[in-house]
Design an enzyme around this catalytic site. Sequence first.
Site, PDB file in Angstrom:
ATOM      1  N   HIS A 134       0.852  -1.185   0.000  1.00 38.50           N
ATOM      2  CA  HIS A 134       0.000   0.000   0.000  1.00 38.50           C
ATOM      3  C   HIS A 134       0.887   1.234   0.000  1.00 38.50           C
ATOM      4  O   HIS A 134       1.811   1.337   0.810  1.00 38.50           O
ATOM      5  CB  HIS A 134      -0.910  -0.001   1.228  1.00 38.50           C
ATOM      6  CG  HIS A 134      -2.053   0.957   1.125  1.00 38.50           C
ATOM      7  ND1 HIS A 134      -1.876   2.320   1.145  1.00 38.50           N
ATOM      8  CD2 HIS A 134      -3.388   0.759   0.991  1.00 38.50           C
ATOM      9  CE1 HIS A 134      -3.048   2.914   1.033  1.00 38.50           C
ATOM     10  NE2 HIS A 134      -3.981   1.984   0.937  1.00 38.50           N
ATOM     11  N   ARG A 141      -6.608  10.277   0.010  1.00 35.80           N
ATOM     12  CA  ARG A 141      -6.297  10.829  -1.317  1.00 35.80           C
ATOM     13  C   ARG A 141      -7.552  11.031  -2.156  1.00 35.80           C
ATOM     14  O   ARG A 141      -7.643  11.990  -2.931  1.00 35.80           O
ATOM     15  CB  ARG A 141      -5.307   9.921  -2.047  1.00 35.80           C
ATOM     16  CG  ARG A 141      -3.884  10.043  -1.507  1.00 35.80           C
ATOM     17  CD  ARG A 141      -2.917   9.132  -2.222  1.00 35.80           C
ATOM     18  NE  ARG A 141      -3.121   7.740  -1.856  1.00 35.80           N
ATOM     19  CZ  ARG A 141      -3.005   6.725  -2.690  1.00 35.80           C
ATOM     20  NH1 ARG A 141      -2.712   6.935  -3.971  1.00 35.80           N
ATOM     21  NH2 ARG A 141      -3.185   5.493  -2.265  1.00 35.80           N
TER      22      ARG A 141
END
Length: 541
Positions: free
Chosen positions: A319, A339
């Site tokens: 990740h 994000r």
Amino acid sequence: MYTSQNMLDSIKKVEAAREANAVLEPRRMTAEEKEKLLATYHPDYKQSEFAVLTVGPNKGEKVPLELAELLQANSRIKDMDIDLTKIDYDVDVLVIGGGGAGSSAAIEADNGGAKTMIVTKLRIGDANTMMAEGGIQAADKPNDSPAQHYLDAFGGGHFAAKPELLYRLVTEAPDAIQWLSDLGVEFDKTEDGTMVTTHGGGTSRKRMHAAKDYSGAEIMRTLRDEVLNRGIPVVDFTAAIELILDKDGKAAGAVLMNMETREIKIARAKTVIIATGGAGRLHYQGFPTSNHYGATADGLVLAYRVGAKLLYADTLQYHPTGVAYPEQIFGALVTEKVRSLGAKLVNVNGEAFMHPLETRDVSAASIIRECSDRGNGVATAEGVGVWLDTPMIELKNGEGTIEKRIPAMMRMFAKHNIDIRKEPILVYPTLHYQNGGIDISADGMSGVENLYVAGEAVGGIHGRNRLMGNSLLDIIVFGRNAGKSASAKAATFDKVGELTLEHVKAFDKQLKEAGIETDVVSPKLLPTYNHGNPEFEKGAF
């Protein structure tokens, strides 16, 4: 709290560039640029970190060094005298694993009228499901479709997913959301009851359903309650240390070990479901991990020893945004939802160096490149990282957005005196997901008859890279699928054949013939950290 001068100096640059970065949209990479980037910087391409298997159904294929050691290790029961005539548990469907996939499977097996039992080496809910944050995908809005979902996921997985598995994932996604909602999952909704959906990396539509930023915990809470309310037996703190076959080579139960007393129990079953989750606690290539304590690839080891083939076991997901600072939460997950809400990745000089919603493998490789070859990382006590500029979220969406949409993230950092509404956070890739796993057919069965698999232990659903939100989805779709298939199969026969563990001797013979001499035993069960206890070093725990 940031105390080092280099961090404070860098934060000033990030703050100075924030307004410009908020409107800046770095271009997406071309396919050719992505391929070159991955080949150069992604850990999956580091050939020295892989070994070629010399025994078993995947002989000749490469897997991570740490996994190869466990796949080609001694069985934990090798020197035990196991009495298979003494049956401690006798069920129709035995589910190994108490996370989201195992719980979903048990619920549907129970719906199918099967006598079902869950066995789990920790407690029900101690699983990666509980730690998932960002959301769950489903194409259930008018401007979306399962076909579009398929295209996004197929491309994001480098066109390597098994089509029949991916088809099942996307077409059954809307029903999975409805099933969870009916069970009581509190998804984010607007005032009129419409489910809120957002983008994730690699998605062309807003199809991410979430419960704030603790989606997995909310789903696991609901599934656990349903299992317990139904009275489905759950045997906690008990690990499956070997599968049992019948004389015809069909799965027929498991040898169990109490994690506290070491007492051995025998479970006989008409069908078995492996739902043991991932492998983050093997710490491939020395990476930190976002995974829970029990994620040690046990299901892959158990299935491999009875002859089930693995698929894409050489691919892992790192990740892109694991915590790089402070060290107390090093490696913990910073959800991609940060994000998707507008925060961008920024280097030591305050430059937004990549599109914020590239796929996870591309994002991770971009961060590694920025910190290594380009030298644009921010030094920390644990290594290096880049900024995820979280204050940009409220600059773009208004004050209060962070507390409303990602409260768990805000609380996690607040414990360490970092206010993510006002200060950026440092991130670096963390070992997150096992893309590869056990090869299954569309009904969830492995290559060994009566042995089903669900969740992160499956290989092939996502290809060689997984998009955000498709993991919480696959544990529901394929957990339910395995439960339905296993209970239906169990209903087709009355009696389990004679039990045997001959496959253990056969595998041991393969090891000897291949010249493999090892003191390692598997499955690993729990990670090995330096406890100052020599028994841990021998793999006793």
